[in-house]
Design a protein around this motif. Structure first.
Motif, PDB file in Angstrom:
ATOM      1  N   VAL A 167      -8.580 -11.187   5.451  1.00 43.40           N
ATOM      2  CA  VAL A 167      -7.971 -11.104   3.985  1.00 43.40           C
ATOM      3  C   VAL A 167      -6.732 -12.112   3.636  1.00 43.40           C
ATOM      4  O   VAL A 167      -6.431 -12.602   4.649  1.00 43.40           O
ATOM      5  CB  VAL A 167      -7.415  -9.577   4.183  1.00 43.40           C
ATOM      6  CG1 VAL A 167      -6.312  -9.538   5.121  1.00 43.40           C
ATOM      7  CG2 VAL A 167      -7.017  -9.052   2.936  1.00 43.40           C
ATOM      8  N   SER A 168      -6.479 -12.033   2.360  1.00 42.27           N
ATOM      9  CA  SER A 168      -5.441 -12.780   2.067  1.00 42.27           C
ATOM     10  C   SER A 168      -4.372 -11.772   1.427  1.00 42.27           C
ATOM     11  O   SER A 168      -4.811 -10.822   1.009  1.00 42.27           O
ATOM     12  CB  SER A 168      -5.764 -13.698   0.871  1.00 42.27           C
ATOM     13  OG  SER A 168      -6.732 -14.649   1.402  1.00 42.27           O
ATOM     14  N   LYS A 197       1.374 -17.024   3.879  1.00 48.69           N
ATOM     15  CA  LYS A 197       0.838 -17.876   4.902  1.00 48.69           C
ATOM     16  C   LYS A 197       0.460 -16.834   5.852  1.00 48.69           C
ATOM     17  O   LYS A 197       1.342 -16.342   6.529  1.00 48.69           O
ATOM     18  CB  LYS A 197       1.577 -19.068   4.955  1.00 48.69           C
ATOM     19  CG  LYS A 197       1.085 -19.956   3.822  1.00 48.69           C
ATOM     20  CD  LYS A 197       2.368 -21.045   3.588  1.00 48.69           C
ATOM     21  CE  LYS A 197       2.233 -21.808   2.148  1.00 48.69           C
ATOM     22  NZ  LYS A 197       3.060 -22.342   1.927  1.00 48.69           N
ATOM     23  N   ARG A 198      -0.648 -17.269   6.599  1.00 50.38           N
ATOM     24  CA  ARG A 198      -1.169 -16.423   7.775  1.00 50.38           C
ATOM     25  C   ARG A 198      -0.192 -16.275   8.869  1.00 50.38           C
ATOM     26  O   ARG A 198       0.115 -15.263   9.466  1.00 50.38           O
ATOM     27  CB  ARG A 198      -2.646 -16.688   7.943  1.00 50.38           C
ATOM     28  CG  ARG A 198      -3.254 -15.761   9.253  1.00 50.38           C
ATOM     29  CD  ARG A 198      -4.805 -16.256   9.041  1.00 50.38           C
ATOM     30  NE  ARG A 198      -5.459 -15.563   7.832  1.00 50.38           N
ATOM     31  CZ  ARG A 198      -5.570 -14.373   7.679  1.00 50.38           C
ATOM     32  NH1 ARG A 198      -5.842 -13.577   8.946  1.00 50.38           N
ATOM     33  NH2 ARG A 198      -6.194 -13.938   6.500  1.00 50.38           N
ATOM     34  N   PRO A 199       0.504 -17.475   9.454  1.00 49.04           N
ATOM     35  CA  PRO A 199       1.161 -17.390  10.393  1.00 49.04           C
ATOM     36  C   PRO A 199       2.485 -16.606  10.387  1.00 49.04           C
ATOM     37  O   PRO A 199       3.157 -16.160  11.236  1.00 49.04           O
ATOM     38  CB  PRO A 199       1.786 -18.865  10.614  1.00 49.04           C
ATOM     39  CG  PRO A 199       0.416 -19.518  10.155  1.00 49.04           C
ATOM     40  CD  PRO A 199      -0.061 -18.808   8.886  1.00 49.04           C
ATOM     41  N   ILE A 242       1.362 -15.627  -2.216  1.00 44.32           N
ATOM     42  CA  ILE A 242       0.279 -15.731  -1.193  1.00 44.32           C
ATOM     43  C   ILE A 242       1.089 -15.841   0.159  1.00 44.32           C
ATOM     44  O   ILE A 242       1.781 -16.878   0.178  1.00 44.32           O
ATOM     45  CB  ILE A 242      -0.768 -16.426  -1.231  1.00 44.32           C
ATOM     46  CG1 ILE A 242      -1.682 -16.074  -2.581  1.00 44.32           C
ATOM     47  CG2 ILE A 242      -1.701 -16.693   0.164  1.00 44.32           C
ATOM     48  CD1 ILE A 242      -2.590 -14.739  -2.364  1.00 44.32           C
ATOM     49  N   GLY A 264       3.902 -11.276  -5.259  1.00 45.93           N
ATOM     50  CA  GLY A 264       3.531 -11.988  -6.098  1.00 45.93           C
ATOM     51  C   GLY A 264       3.274 -13.394  -5.549  1.00 45.93           C
ATOM     52  O   GLY A 264       2.648 -14.276  -6.187  1.00 45.93           O
ATOM     53  N   GLU A 304      -1.313 -10.938  -0.646  1.00 43.95           N
ATOM     54  CA  GLU A 304      -0.149 -11.301  -1.969  1.00 43.95           C
ATOM     55  C   GLU A 304       1.151 -10.259  -1.554  1.00 43.95           C
ATOM     56  O   GLU A 304       0.945  -9.184  -1.828  1.00 43.95           O
ATOM     57  CB  GLU A 304      -0.671 -11.023  -3.387  1.00 43.95           C
ATOM     58  CG  GLU A 304       0.013 -11.686  -4.475  1.00 43.95           C
ATOM     59  CD  GLU A 304      -0.339 -11.535  -5.762  1.00 43.95           C
ATOM     60  OE1 GLU A 304      -1.855 -11.363  -5.841  1.00 43.95           O
ATOM     61  OE2 GLU A 304       0.345 -11.326  -6.550  1.00 43.95           O
ATOM     62  N   LEU A 307      -6.266  -9.507  -0.946  1.00 44.02           N
ATOM     63  CA  LEU A 307      -7.099  -9.924  -1.678  1.00 44.02           C
ATOM     64  C   LEU A 307      -8.336 -10.834  -0.947  1.00 44.02           C
ATOM     65  O   LEU A 307      -7.922 -11.205   0.309  1.00 44.02           O
ATOM     66  CB  LEU A 307      -6.509 -11.151  -2.634  1.00 44.02           C
ATOM     67  CG  LEU A 307      -5.397 -10.625  -3.460  1.00 44.02           C
ATOM     68  CD1 LEU A 307      -4.686 -11.869  -3.937  1.00 44.02           C
ATOM     69  CD2 LEU A 307      -5.926 -10.040  -4.789  1.00 44.02           C
ATOM     70  N   TYR A 308      -9.560 -10.840  -1.431  1.00 46.11           N
ATOM     71  CA  TYR A 308     -10.633 -11.569  -0.940  1.00 46.11           C
ATOM     72  C   TYR A 308     -11.343 -12.423  -1.787  1.00 46.11           C
ATOM     73  O   TYR A 308     -11.366 -11.910  -2.942  1.00 46.11           O
ATOM     74  CB  TYR A 308     -11.752 -10.279  -0.297  1.00 46.11           C
ATOM     75  CG  TYR A 308     -11.184  -9.404   0.856  1.00 46.11           C
ATOM     76  CD1 TYR A 308     -11.263  -9.488   2.061  1.00 46.11           C
ATOM     77  CD2 TYR A 308     -10.631  -8.236   0.249  1.00 46.11           C
ATOM     78  CE1 TYR A 308     -10.652  -8.694   2.989  1.00 46.11           C
ATOM     79  CE2 TYR A 308     -10.123  -7.440   1.190  1.00 46.11           C
ATOM     80  CZ  TYR A 308     -10.142  -7.521   2.527  1.00 46.11           C
ATOM     81  OH  TYR A 308      -9.833  -6.414   3.365  1.00 46.11           O
ATOM     82  N   PHE A 309     -11.636 -13.598  -1.344  1.00 47.85           N
ATOM     83  CA  PHE A 309     -12.205 -14.343  -2.381  1.00 47.85           C
ATOM     84  C   PHE A 309     -13.635 -14.928  -1.438  1.00 47.85           C
ATOM     85  O   PHE A 309     -13.832 -16.128  -1.341  1.00 47.85           O
ATOM     86  CB  PHE A 309     -11.354 -15.706  -2.678  1.00 47.85           C
ATOM     87  CG  PHE A 309     -10.842 -16.528  -1.782  1.00 47.85           C
ATOM     88  CD1 PHE A 309     -11.167 -17.730  -1.827  1.00 47.85           C
ATOM     89  CD2 PHE A 309      -9.892 -16.172  -1.161  1.00 47.85           C
ATOM     90  CE1 PHE A 309     -10.707 -18.743  -1.039  1.00 47.85           C
ATOM     91  CE2 PHE A 309      -9.244 -17.262   0.033  1.00 47.85           C
ATOM     92  CZ  PHE A 309      -9.644 -18.414  -0.171  1.00 47.85           C
TER      93      PHE A 309
END
Lengths: 408, 68
Positions: free
Chosen positions: B33-34, B43-45, B41, B39, B36, B61-63
């Motif tokens: 998953v990403s 960052k995963r870390p 995104i 507003g 937000e 969000l998924y792309f």
């Protein structure tokens, strides 16, 4: 986490067995229990994999890890670096648009821009990006993207990415930077203001010359809601800041078919784990070899951004973490002498690749750039006596001894 | 703490990080998953180190692809 740790412990595709490496999901499609479940995934209402041309768990793990290493918001892995470039360019341009690109970049990219895109009335203006003022003076109201390489191959004339990014931002033009030759270990172009980062993962990220691949990375710097790209702005209603990647995934990338093989994504993940230590050795060996060649009486010229005499040397310090990469070029005064050198090396391989653990040598004028006439080659910084070296990670004394016997 | 998650307001008793929210909300495919966050995104870390606060807006969000 630091890059050395992220490269090893970043995202892995889940598996139920405790496997310590990301499994290879070698499958075309993904089955669902009910018609409604698959319909929801198609509609984007629920996450899921449909078809490996669109997404694959092994490739997605690679994408997440590359995005993290580039300090960026997302990534799409592709079948090659050229697939990454063509998908990106075809997402952002249409008939009548213009690209501003640096001279002295990879011949394959130049060929795409000069031979394929004009068929769709997309024009490319090439200019020397090492001179920021001259370069950005080519921007006009038709310019839809700017294309650079962090360490241009083969010119090795490093552009001032931060200054060009500032100009691109002023005109709302996305700056695309091919970071193949430097990798995120030397520089994260997004941190300098670039909007999209491209990789040929076949090179240093793979590191062993075993698989072809590429990547498109959105750094999160460009505001896709600004209306310059209407179709991407429309995508942003659903995908938010991920609009560009979503537009790619659900249209351009999906329909052009440039997906990686899951096996190749697995190989790239393996390569990433040792990228930080390999890059340090590539750079250290290249600097030593450049100094050795520079002092050799039979060598006419050496181009390596890490040499103090190089025009790009300050930019190595400013932008590249003081590491100038693993590529250098040199000349022996004539095409014949350069070809004789290539025929005489024993350890180094004569091969059209770079970023391999092995030292590779190549005569660019008669290989990658053979389709361009002499005048055009000179404009592209390719002389007839140029030898390109992708310096490997062997012991330096063995590389030096091989070059010494081949020159003498 | 009031959070807006995918457009829906929810109340939470405990403070938590984004990583903990993924678990609490039983987000599907949490590795993919990403997020937000207000507003931007995330960052995963930063999932582990971002502490959620009152009135934060979160979108999952998924792309990964879907049909058009």
């Amino acid at each position: 986490m630091k890059p050395e740790t992220l490269a090893i412990h970043g995202t892995t595709a889940g598996n139920g067995f405790g496997a310590t490496v990301t499994p290879i999901y070698q499958t075309v499609s993904y089955a669902f229990d009910t018609a409604a479940e698959l319909a929801d995934v198609f509609a984007g209402k629920t996450p899921g994999y449909i078809y490996t041309r669109i997404a694959n768990p092994t490739s997605l793990a690679l994408e997440k890890r590359l995005a993290d290493l580039e300090n960026s918001i997302g990534c799409i892995a592709t079948s090659s670096g050229m697939a990454a470039i063509s998908s990106t360019v075809l997402s952002l341009t249409r008939s009548g648009d213009k690209i501003l690109a640096a001279t002295g970049i990879f011949g394959g990219t130049v060929s795409l821009f000069e031979n394929i895109l004009p068929r769709f009335s997309i024009e490319t203006v090439f200019a020397n990006a090492a001179n920021t003022e001259t370069f950005i003076s080519n921007i006009d109201d038709r310019t839809k993207l700017i294309f650079l390489e962090t360490i241009p191959n083969p010119s090795l004339e490093i552009p001032d990415i931060k200054a060009i990014a500032r100009a691109a931002k002023k005109f709302n033009i996305p700056l695309i930077v091919d970071n193949t030759s430097a990798t995120p270990i030397l520089v994260k172009p997004g941190d300098l203001g670039a909007d999209i980062v491209i990789h040929s993962t076949s090179k240093y990220i793979n590191g062993h010359g075993t698989a072809i691949g590429g990547a498109i990375i959105d750094t999160g710097n460009y505001n896709w809601r600004n209306g310059v790209f209407t179709d991407i702005k429309n995508t942003s209603k659903k995908a938010g800041p991920l609009a560009f990647l979503s537009h790619l995934r659900n249209l351009v990338y999906r329909d052009l078919g440039g997906c990686p093989a899951p096996m190749n994504s697995f190989i790239m993940l393996q390569g990433l784990e040792t990228l930080p230590i390999r890059m340090k050795t590539h750079c250290a060996n290249a600097l030593k070899l450049a100094n050795y060649l520079n002092d050799h009486t039979k060598v006419s010229w050496v181009n390596y951004p890490g040499l103090p005499a190089s025009d790009s040397n300050q930019r190595v310090a400013d932008q590249l973490n003081s590491m100038a990469g693993g590529l250098l070029t040199f000349g022996l005064g004539s095409k014949e002498l350069s070809e004789k050198f290539i025929d005489s090396v024993k350890l180094a391989k004569n091969a059209a690749n770079l970023g391999d653990a092995k030292t590779l040598v190549l005569h660019p004028a008669s290989t990658i750039f053979h389709e361009f006439d002499e005048q055009k080659r000179i404009e592209m910084s390719v002389t007839d006596d140029m030898i390109r070296v992708s310096v490997g990670i062997e012991h330096f004394e063995d590389i030096k001894n091989d070059f010494q016997q081949a020159i003498d | 703490m009031k959070l807006t998650i995918n457009g829906e307001e929810k109340q939470f008793e405990n403070q938590m990080t984004v990583s903990q929210l993924l678990t609490v909300e039983q987000v599907k495919m949490p590795d993919m998953v990403s997020v937000e966050y207000n507003g931007q995104i995330l960052k995963r870390p930063d999932f582990d180190t971002t502490n959620l606060k009152d009135d934060d807006k979160i979108e999952f969000l998924y792309f990964m692809g879907g049909g058009r």
